[in-house]
Design a protein around this motif. Sequence first.
Motif, PDB file in Angstrom:
ATOM      1  N   ILE A  45      38.185  48.574  44.438  1.00 56.77           N
ATOM      2  CA  ILE A  45      37.928  47.138  44.532  1.00 56.77           C
ATOM      3  C   ILE A  45      37.716  46.535  43.151  1.00 56.77           C
ATOM      4  CG2 ILE A  45      35.412  47.288  44.795  1.00 56.77           C
ATOM      5  CD1 ILE A  45      37.872  44.928  46.643  1.00 56.77           C
ATOM      6  N   THR A  46      37.232  47.335  42.215  1.00 52.24           N
ATOM      7  CA  THR A  46      37.061  46.848  40.840  1.00 52.24           C
ATOM      8  C   THR A  46      38.407  46.484  40.229  1.00 52.24           C
ATOM      9  OG1 THR A  46      35.097  48.215  40.531  1.00 52.24           O
ATOM     10  CG2 THR A  46      36.165  47.396  38.550  1.00 52.24           C
ATOM     11  N   ALA A  47      39.367  47.406  40.338  1.00 50.81           N
ATOM     12  CA  ALA A  47      40.701  47.130  39.799  1.00 50.81           C
ATOM     13  C   ALA A  47      41.365  45.977  40.543  1.00 50.81           C
ATOM     14  CB  ALA A  47      41.569  48.381  39.867  1.00 50.81           C
ATOM     15  N   THR A  48      41.096  45.861  41.829  1.00 51.76           N
ATOM     16  CA  THR A  48      41.645  44.749  42.609  1.00 51.76           C
ATOM     17  C   THR A  48      41.077  43.421  42.122  1.00 51.76           C
ATOM     18  OG1 THR A  48      41.881  46.186  44.543  1.00 51.76           O
ATOM     19  CG2 THR A  48      41.921  43.810  44.936  1.00 51.76           C
ATOM     20  N   TRP A  49      39.787  43.400  41.808  1.00 52.35           N
ATOM     21  CA  TRP A  49      39.163  42.198  41.254  1.00 52.35           C
ATOM     22  C   TRP A  49      39.773  41.845  39.906  1.00 52.35           C
ATOM     23  CZ3 TRP A  49      36.950  37.809  41.152  1.00 52.35           C
ATOM     24  CH2 TRP A  49      36.160  37.384  40.075  1.00 52.35           C
ATOM     25  N   PHE A  50      39.966  42.865  39.076  1.00 48.76           N
ATOM     26  CA  PHE A  50      40.605  42.624  37.784  1.00 48.76           C
ATOM     27  C   PHE A  50      42.003  42.045  37.984  1.00 48.76           C
ATOM     28  CE2 PHE A  50      38.129  46.328  35.560  1.00 48.76           C
ATOM     29  CZ  PHE A  50      36.953  45.610  35.686  1.00 48.76           C
ATOM     30  N   LEU A  51      42.749  42.628  38.928  1.00 49.36           N
ATOM     31  CA  LEU A  51      44.122  42.178  39.183  1.00 49.36           C
ATOM     32  C   LEU A  51      44.149  40.718  39.615  1.00 49.36           C
ATOM     33  CD1 LEU A  51      47.149  42.922  39.481  1.00 49.36           C
ATOM     34  CD2 LEU A  51      46.645  43.533  41.858  1.00 49.36           C
ATOM     35  N   GLY A  52      43.224  40.316  40.479  1.00 53.85           N
ATOM     36  CA  GLY A  52      43.194  38.928  40.927  1.00 53.85           C
ATOM     37  C   GLY A  52      43.007  37.962  39.778  1.00 53.85           C
ATOM     38  N   ASN A  53      42.108  38.293  38.849  1.00 51.96           N
ATOM     39  CA  ASN A  53      41.875  37.439  37.685  1.00 51.96           C
ATOM     40  C   ASN A  53      43.098  37.371  36.783  1.00 51.96           C
ATOM     41  OD1 ASN A  53      38.749  36.600  37.095  1.00 51.96           O
ATOM     42  ND2 ASN A  53      38.884  38.375  38.440  1.00 51.96           N
ATOM     43  N   ILE A  54      43.716  38.524  36.569  1.00 53.43           N
ATOM     44  CA  ILE A  54      44.873  38.574  35.667  1.00 53.43           C
ATOM     45  C   ILE A  54      46.056  37.799  36.245  1.00 53.43           C
ATOM     46  CG2 ILE A  54      46.591  40.138  34.676  1.00 53.43           C
ATOM     47  CD1 ILE A  54      44.242  42.234  34.515  1.00 53.43           C
ATOM     48  N   GLN A  55      46.333  38.002  37.535  1.00 50.72           N
ATOM     49  CA  GLN A  55      47.440  37.263  38.163  1.00 50.72           C
ATOM     50  C   GLN A  55      47.162  35.761  38.151  1.00 50.72           C
ATOM     51  OE1 GLN A  55      50.177  38.609  38.574  1.00 50.72           O
ATOM     52  NE2 GLN A  55      50.225  40.389  39.917  1.00 50.72           N
ATOM     53  N   TYR A  56      45.912  35.384  38.323  1.00 54.98           N
ATOM     54  CA  TYR A  56      45.551  33.965  38.255  1.00 54.98           C
ATOM     55  C   TYR A  56      45.839  33.410  36.868  1.00 54.98           C
ATOM     56  CZ  TYR A  56      42.629  29.756  38.402  1.00 54.98           C
ATOM     57  OH  TYR A  56      42.174  28.468  38.344  1.00 54.98           O
ATOM     58  N   ALA A  57      45.446  34.155  35.849  1.00 56.04           N
ATOM     59  CA  ALA A  57      45.675  33.706  34.474  1.00 56.04           C
ATOM     60  C   ALA A  57      47.155  33.574  34.158  1.00 56.04           C
ATOM     61  CB  ALA A  57      45.020  34.679  33.491  1.00 56.04           C
ATOM     62  N   LEU A  58      47.970  34.407  34.793  1.00 60.19           N
ATOM     63  CA  LEU A  58      49.415  34.364  34.564  1.00 60.19           C
ATOM     64  C   LEU A  58      50.106  33.305  35.415  1.00 60.19           C
ATOM     65  CD1 LEU A  58      50.118  38.213  34.417  1.00 60.19           C
ATOM     66  CD2 LEU A  58      50.214  36.605  32.502  1.00 60.19           C
ATOM     67  N   GLY A  59      49.352  32.671  36.295  1.00 60.86           N
ATOM     68  CA  GLY A  59      49.935  31.653  37.161  1.00 60.86           C
ATOM     69  C   GLY A  59      50.621  32.217  38.380  1.00 60.86           C
ATOM     70  N   ASN A  60      50.422  33.510  38.653  1.00 59.22           N
ATOM     71  CA  ASN A  60      51.013  34.144  39.837  1.00 59.22           C
ATOM     72  C   ASN A  60      50.033  33.997  41.000  1.00 59.22           C
ATOM     73  OD1 ASN A  60      53.133  34.977  38.160  1.00 59.22           O
ATOM     74  ND2 ASN A  60      52.101  36.896  37.669  1.00 59.22           N
TER      75      ASN A  60
END
Length: 257
Positions: free
Chosen positions: A207-222
Amino acid sequence: MDERATEQVGIIESDIADLDVQVAAGEIDSDTAARLRSRYEGQLNDLLSVAGEDDDVLPQEHETRTGIRRLDRRAVAGISVVLVAVVIIAISAVNALSGSTTSGVQGLASDVVTGQGTVDLSGVSNEQMESVVAENPEVVGMRLALARRYFEGGDFENALRHYFVILEIEKDPEALANVGWMTYVSGRPDVALGYVEASLERAPGSITATWFLGNIQYALGNFDEAAVALVAVVGTEGVPDDVRELAESLLRDMEGS
């Protein structure tokens, strides 16, 4: 410093920051990285000298270069998440060791090598752990625990140093995820994405990596990909309230976009 010079400084600094990431990923070798670093630093010093800046002082307007402005609001929240997210990192203090408890640097080093001790690290300093991993560079468990300490304390420079060594030995999912997060916080979500995705390939339930992924995809506009990850975080039992609230806030933000 004018806008063009500021942009050039930002690009060069980003290139310098990428070198360690590229070496760890096997994209370039260390000798090539050293040559590129020397060239980039020379270009940077020339720019700062012309602008009348001190070599060790970053221009204030550098904070608003392309890619950083968009991250400002979440970077503030992200730094705090580095502290709260550790609550949901379910990893034992030293996952490679087992047996009786020992104390002292000599006993600690012996147990690391033989695998005969369950080491209580609560009374062991970072300096002692550095000594042990320096003498036993191939032992991942102790280095992982030390890197995690630095990461949780916000000492990204030392955390990255050890995580990169770990990644040269094995593609540890924690190391991949945390390198990805630190890369994201530094303003490079594009580079961070590959690390976090690789982490989730090896540990799909993190879930930690999933949380990181959500933030990163948001920053990329995905936003579609970000929403999938953030909804998973919100729906996971035991997620700290701070993290859940931040995830919900990002989801609301995307709904209004």
